[in-house]
Design a protein around this motif. Structure first.
Motif, PDB file in Angstrom:
ATOM      1  N   LEU A 222      51.809 -33.679  84.374  1.00 19.79           N
ATOM      2  CA  LEU A 222      52.278 -34.222  85.860  1.00 19.79           C
ATOM      3  C   LEU A 222      50.854 -34.467  86.707  1.00 19.79           C
ATOM      4  CD1 LEU A 222      55.479 -32.283  86.517  1.00 19.79           C
ATOM      5  CD2 LEU A 222      55.336 -34.632  86.001  1.00 19.79           C
ATOM      6  N   SER A 223      50.751 -35.608  87.420  1.00 19.29           N
ATOM      7  CA  SER A 223      49.852 -35.820  88.439  1.00 19.29           C
ATOM      8  C   SER A 223      50.133 -35.175  89.642  1.00 19.29           C
ATOM      9  CB  SER A 223      49.563 -37.043  88.456  1.00 19.29           C
ATOM     10  OG  SER A 223      50.512 -37.835  89.139  1.00 19.29           O
ATOM     11  N   ARG A 224      49.150 -35.051  90.670  1.00 21.19           N
ATOM     12  CA  ARG A 224      49.472 -34.617  92.009  1.00 21.19           C
ATOM     13  C   ARG A 224      50.476 -35.174  92.792  1.00 21.19           C
ATOM     14  NH1 ARG A 224      47.266 -30.438  95.555  1.00 21.19           N
ATOM     15  NH2 ARG A 224      48.916 -30.605  97.251  1.00 21.19           N
ATOM     16  N   SER A 225      50.414 -36.536  92.372  1.00 24.04           N
ATOM     17  CA  SER A 225      51.111 -37.586  93.230  1.00 24.04           C
ATOM     18  C   SER A 225      52.691 -37.403  92.599  1.00 24.04           C
ATOM     19  CB  SER A 225      50.527 -38.948  93.163  1.00 24.04           C
ATOM     20  OG  SER A 225      50.677 -39.322  91.713  1.00 24.04           O
TER      21      SER A 225
ATOM     22  N   ARG B  25      58.225 -36.168  93.298  1.00 31.50           N
ATOM     23  CA  ARG B  25      59.612 -35.464  92.780  1.00 31.50           C
ATOM     24  C   ARG B  25      59.813 -34.035  93.408  1.00 31.50           C
ATOM     25  NH1 ARG B  25      59.448 -33.365  86.396  1.00 31.50           N
ATOM     26  NH2 ARG B  25      58.205 -31.203  86.857  1.00 31.50           N
ATOM     27  N   GLY B  26      58.675 -33.569  94.056  1.00 34.31           N
ATOM     28  CA  GLY B  26      59.098 -32.292  94.833  1.00 34.31           C
ATOM     29  C   GLY B  26      59.903 -32.574  96.119  1.00 34.31           C
ATOM     30  N   MET B  27      59.339 -33.704  96.831  1.00 35.38           N
ATOM     31  CA  MET B  27      59.947 -34.161  98.169  1.00 35.38           C
ATOM     32  C   MET B  27      61.455 -34.671  97.721  1.00 35.38           C
ATOM     33  SD  MET B  27      59.980 -34.371 101.216  1.00 35.38           S
ATOM     34  CE  MET B  27      58.390 -33.970 101.842  1.00 35.38           C
ATOM     35  N   ASP B  28      61.505 -35.396  96.753  1.00 33.97           N
ATOM     36  CA  ASP B  28      62.944 -36.050  96.436  1.00 33.97           C
ATOM     37  C   ASP B  28      63.676 -34.753  96.311  1.00 33.97           C
ATOM     38  OD1 ASP B  28      64.661 -38.257  95.625  1.00 33.97           O
ATOM     39  OD2 ASP B  28      64.642 -36.931  93.893  1.00 33.97           O
ATOM     40  N   PHE B  29      63.351 -33.753  95.428  1.00 30.16           N
ATOM     41  CA  PHE B  29      64.390 -32.667  95.051  1.00 30.16           C
ATOM     42  C   PHE B  29      64.663 -31.733  96.355  1.00 30.16           C
ATOM     43  CE2 PHE B  29      66.002 -28.875  93.209  1.00 30.16           C
ATOM     44  CZ  PHE B  29      66.553 -29.138  92.121  1.00 30.16           C
TER      45      PHE B  29
ATOM     46  N   LEU C 265      52.870 -22.999 103.162  1.00 30.08           N
ATOM     47  CA  LEU C 265      54.109 -22.831 102.476  1.00 30.08           C
ATOM     48  C   LEU C 265      54.794 -24.005 102.406  1.00 30.08           C
ATOM     49  CD1 LEU C 265      55.789 -19.424 104.601  1.00 30.08           C
ATOM     50  CD2 LEU C 265      55.237 -19.781 101.940  1.00 30.08           C
ATOM     51  N   SER C 266      54.827 -25.051 103.124  1.00 25.00           N
ATOM     52  CA  SER C 266      55.418 -26.141 102.885  1.00 25.00           C
ATOM     53  C   SER C 266      54.700 -27.149 101.991  1.00 25.00           C
ATOM     54  CB  SER C 266      55.363 -27.282 104.089  1.00 25.00           C
ATOM     55  OG  SER C 266      54.180 -27.287 104.749  1.00 25.00           O
ATOM     56  N   GLU C 267      53.388 -26.969 101.799  1.00 25.18           N
ATOM     57  CA  GLU C 267      52.548 -27.502 100.648  1.00 25.18           C
ATOM     58  C   GLU C 267      52.892 -27.199  99.446  1.00 25.18           C
ATOM     59  OE1 GLU C 267      49.333 -30.018  99.295  1.00 25.18           O
ATOM     60  OE2 GLU C 267      50.432 -30.003 101.134  1.00 25.18           O
ATOM     61  N   PHE C 268      53.123 -25.645  99.186  1.00 24.69           N
ATOM     62  CA  PHE C 268      53.319 -24.913  98.094  1.00 24.69           C
ATOM     63  C   PHE C 268      54.822 -25.210  97.587  1.00 24.69           C
ATOM     64  CE2 PHE C 268      54.432 -20.795  95.777  1.00 24.69           C
ATOM     65  CZ  PHE C 268      53.970 -21.179  94.750  1.00 24.69           C
ATOM     66  N   ALA C 269      55.615 -25.352  98.666  1.00 26.60           N
ATOM     67  CA  ALA C 269      57.117 -25.615  98.180  1.00 26.60           C
ATOM     68  C   ALA C 269      57.092 -26.813  97.799  1.00 26.60           C
ATOM     69  CB  ALA C 269      57.888 -25.564  99.439  1.00 26.60           C
ATOM     70  N   ILE C 270      56.686 -27.890  98.298  1.00 29.99           N
ATOM     71  CA  ILE C 270      56.775 -29.340  97.642  1.00 29.99           C
ATOM     72  C   ILE C 270      56.222 -29.554  96.470  1.00 29.99           C
ATOM     73  CG2 ILE C 270      56.252 -31.872  98.344  1.00 29.99           C
ATOM     74  CD1 ILE C 270      58.812 -30.567  99.715  1.00 29.99           C
TER      75      ILE C 270
ATOM     76  N   VAL D  30      56.456 -25.224  93.873  1.00 33.37           N
ATOM     77  CA  VAL D  30      57.959 -24.644  93.803  1.00 33.37           C
ATOM     78  C   VAL D  30      58.898 -25.696  93.228  1.00 33.37           C
ATOM     79  CG1 VAL D  30      59.906 -23.505  94.661  1.00 33.37           C
ATOM     80  CG2 VAL D  30      57.507 -22.855  95.108  1.00 33.37           C
ATOM     81  N   TYR D  31      58.941 -27.141  94.008  1.00 31.91           N
ATOM     82  CA  TYR D  31      59.730 -27.983  93.889  1.00 31.91           C
ATOM     83  C   TYR D  31      59.277 -29.193  92.733  1.00 31.91           C
ATOM     84  CZ  TYR D  31      63.121 -25.825  96.648  1.00 31.91           C
ATOM     85  OH  TYR D  31      64.067 -24.944  97.251  1.00 31.91           O
ATOM     86  N   GLY D  32      58.103 -29.695  93.104  1.00 35.59           N
ATOM     87  CA  GLY D  32      57.418 -30.537  92.352  1.00 35.59           C
ATOM     88  C   GLY D  32      57.226 -30.164  90.780  1.00 35.59           C
ATOM     89  N   ASP D  33      56.469 -29.204  90.900  1.00 36.91           N
ATOM     90  CA  ASP D  33      56.229 -28.734  89.607  1.00 36.91           C
ATOM     91  C   ASP D  33      57.187 -27.919  88.778  1.00 36.91           C
ATOM     92  OD1 ASP D  33      54.464 -28.250  87.255  1.00 36.91           O
ATOM     93  OD2 ASP D  33      53.416 -26.624  88.225  1.00 36.91           O
ATOM     94  N   LEU D  34      57.975 -27.226  89.464  1.00 37.86           N
ATOM     95  CA  LEU D  34      58.979 -26.149  88.740  1.00 37.86           C
ATOM     96  C   LEU D  34      60.500 -26.698  88.866  1.00 37.86           C
ATOM     97  CD1 LEU D  34      59.028 -23.415  87.312  1.00 37.86           C
ATOM     98  CD2 LEU D  34      59.515 -22.389  89.449  1.00 37.86           C
ATOM     99  N   MET D  35      60.868 -26.655  89.992  1.00 36.35           N
ATOM    100  CA  MET D  35      62.438 -26.887  90.051  1.00 36.35           C
ATOM    101  C   MET D  35      62.867 -28.431  89.933  1.00 36.35           C
ATOM    102  SD  MET D  35      63.575 -23.948  90.954  1.00 36.35           S
ATOM    103  CE  MET D  35      63.235 -22.429  91.745  1.00 36.35           C
ATOM    104  N   ALA D  36      61.976 -29.343  90.007  1.00 40.27           N
ATOM    105  CA  ALA D  36      62.401 -30.588  89.715  1.00 40.27           C
ATOM    106  C   ALA D  36      62.453 -31.049  88.323  1.00 40.27           C
ATOM    107  CB  ALA D  36      61.405 -31.689  90.589  1.00 40.27           C
ATOM    108  N   GLU D  37      62.137 -30.243  87.481  1.00 38.85           N
ATOM    109  CA  GLU D  37      62.048 -30.570  86.012  1.00 38.85           C
ATOM    110  C   GLU D  37      63.479 -30.120  85.515  1.00 38.85           C
ATOM    111  OE1 GLU D  37      62.403 -31.582  82.473  1.00 38.85           O
ATOM    112  OE2 GLU D  37      59.996 -31.655  83.468  1.00 38.85           O
ATOM    113  N   GLU D  38      64.163 -31.407  85.069  1.00 41.41           N
ATOM    114  CA  GLU D  38      65.756 -31.291  84.930  1.00 41.41           C
ATOM    115  C   GLU D  38      66.006 -31.675  83.203  1.00 41.41           C
ATOM    116  OE1 GLU D  38      68.304 -33.547  87.515  1.00 41.41           O
ATOM    117  OE2 GLU D  38      66.686 -33.711  89.111  1.00 41.41           O
ATOM    118  N   SER D  39      65.159 -31.581  82.496  1.00 36.53           N
ATOM    119  CA  SER D  39      65.440 -31.889  80.998  1.00 36.53           C
ATOM    120  C   SER D  39      66.366 -30.640  80.541  1.00 36.53           C
ATOM    121  CB  SER D  39      64.202 -32.367  80.291  1.00 36.53           C
ATOM    122  OG  SER D  39      63.177 -31.269  80.283  1.00 36.53           O
ATOM    123  N   ARG D  40      66.161 -29.549  80.931  1.00 38.49           N
ATOM    124  CA  ARG D  40      66.697 -28.296  80.326  1.00 38.49           C
ATOM    125  C   ARG D  40      67.689 -27.608  81.359  1.00 38.49           C
ATOM    126  NH1 ARG D  40      61.357 -26.599  77.125  1.00 38.49           N
ATOM    127  NH2 ARG D  40      61.241 -28.058  75.636  1.00 38.49           N
TER     128      ARG D  40
END
Length: 243
Positions: A112-115, A120-124, A148-153, A156-166
């Motif tokens: 995943l790229s930063r963008s 996808r973090g902001m979308d989730f 915190l907002s930077e890390f969350a988007i 936490v969300y862009g890298d981790l939570m927004a992955e939906e394949s599993r």
């Protein structure tokens, strides 16, 4: 403590019945949150014993591992390491052919790229918090110099939570709520936000109350004491009755 098949059958019965019911990921999360790692192994053994097809066992093992990974940011990263390690040891001991398949997996997130993470973090995040998104991000930002907002988007969300394949968005949203509920204490406000967020992602009364009942039943059986006082801090749980 050894938990019987009858106990796991009880936990399974508390969640809406479906061929692909993810009840076991919520049970494993509660064990992870309360540092009862050995019971993650017991959960897997029950899941394997009640899943006849090897390909379905592989899907459930991956889903369980993904849930423990996602929960780590909510209940503690060291617990995430220990939970995933415990699951792998159980698979090696009881299902070596399944672990052999899982060991071939590569990271779902490494390319995943930063963008892409930001988008996808902001979308989730926006799906969870809906009209409250800007306010929640602003509150986190001013409390932390913007971090915190930077890390969350991004993470936490862009890298981790927004992955939906599993573990899909609906399952992930409920996982986030239950992790906060299982923690109790001062995170009641986060639990409240994530209960509404899980509803925004498609969970209704049956799923939310089922997850809570799984947690409550485990706590009662293992005599786990979680601070959920004062009661008025948790009164919003009744809202799920109307969903």
């Amino acid at each position: 403590m050894t938990l019987t098949n009858e106990f796991f059958q009880q936990l399974e019965s508390l969640f809406p019945k479906a061929a692909d019911s993810p009840w076991y990921v919520y049970a494993a999360l509660v064990f992870q949150a309360n540092d009862r790692m050995e019971l993650i192994s017991s959960t897997w053994r029950y899941v394997q014993s009640t899943t006849s097809k090897a390909e379905d066992q592989i899907v459930k093992a991956r889903k369980m591992r993904e849930a423990l990974l996602k929960a780590s940011v909510l209940v503690g990263f060291p617990k995430g390491i220990n939970a995933c390690t415990t699951l792998r040891k159980a698979l090696l001991a009881d299902s070596p052919e399944i672990e052999s398949e899982l060991d071939k997996d590569s990271s779902l997130r490494q390319h995943l790229s930063r963008s892409e993470k930001d988008a996808r973090g902001m979308d989730f995040f926006s799906k969870i918090y809906a009209q409250h998104t800007d306010r929640v991000l602003q509150n986190m930002s001013v409390a932390s110099g913007g971090d915190l907002s930077e890390f969350a988007i991004n993470a936490v969300y862009g890298d981790l939570m927004a992955e939906e394949s599993r573990l899909n968005a609906k399952e992930t949203g409920l996982l986030e709520f239950l992790a906060c509920y299982a923690t109790g204490g001062s995170v009641w406000a986060q639990a409240k936000g994530h209960m509404y967020g899980s509803h925004n992602l498609g969970n209704g009364k049956a799923e939310i109350q089922g997850a809570v009942k799984i947690c409550d039943t485990i706590e009662e059986t293992l005599d786990i004491k979680v601070n959920r006082a004062p009661a008025e801090n948790w009164s919003w749980l009744a809202k799920a009755e109307k969903w």
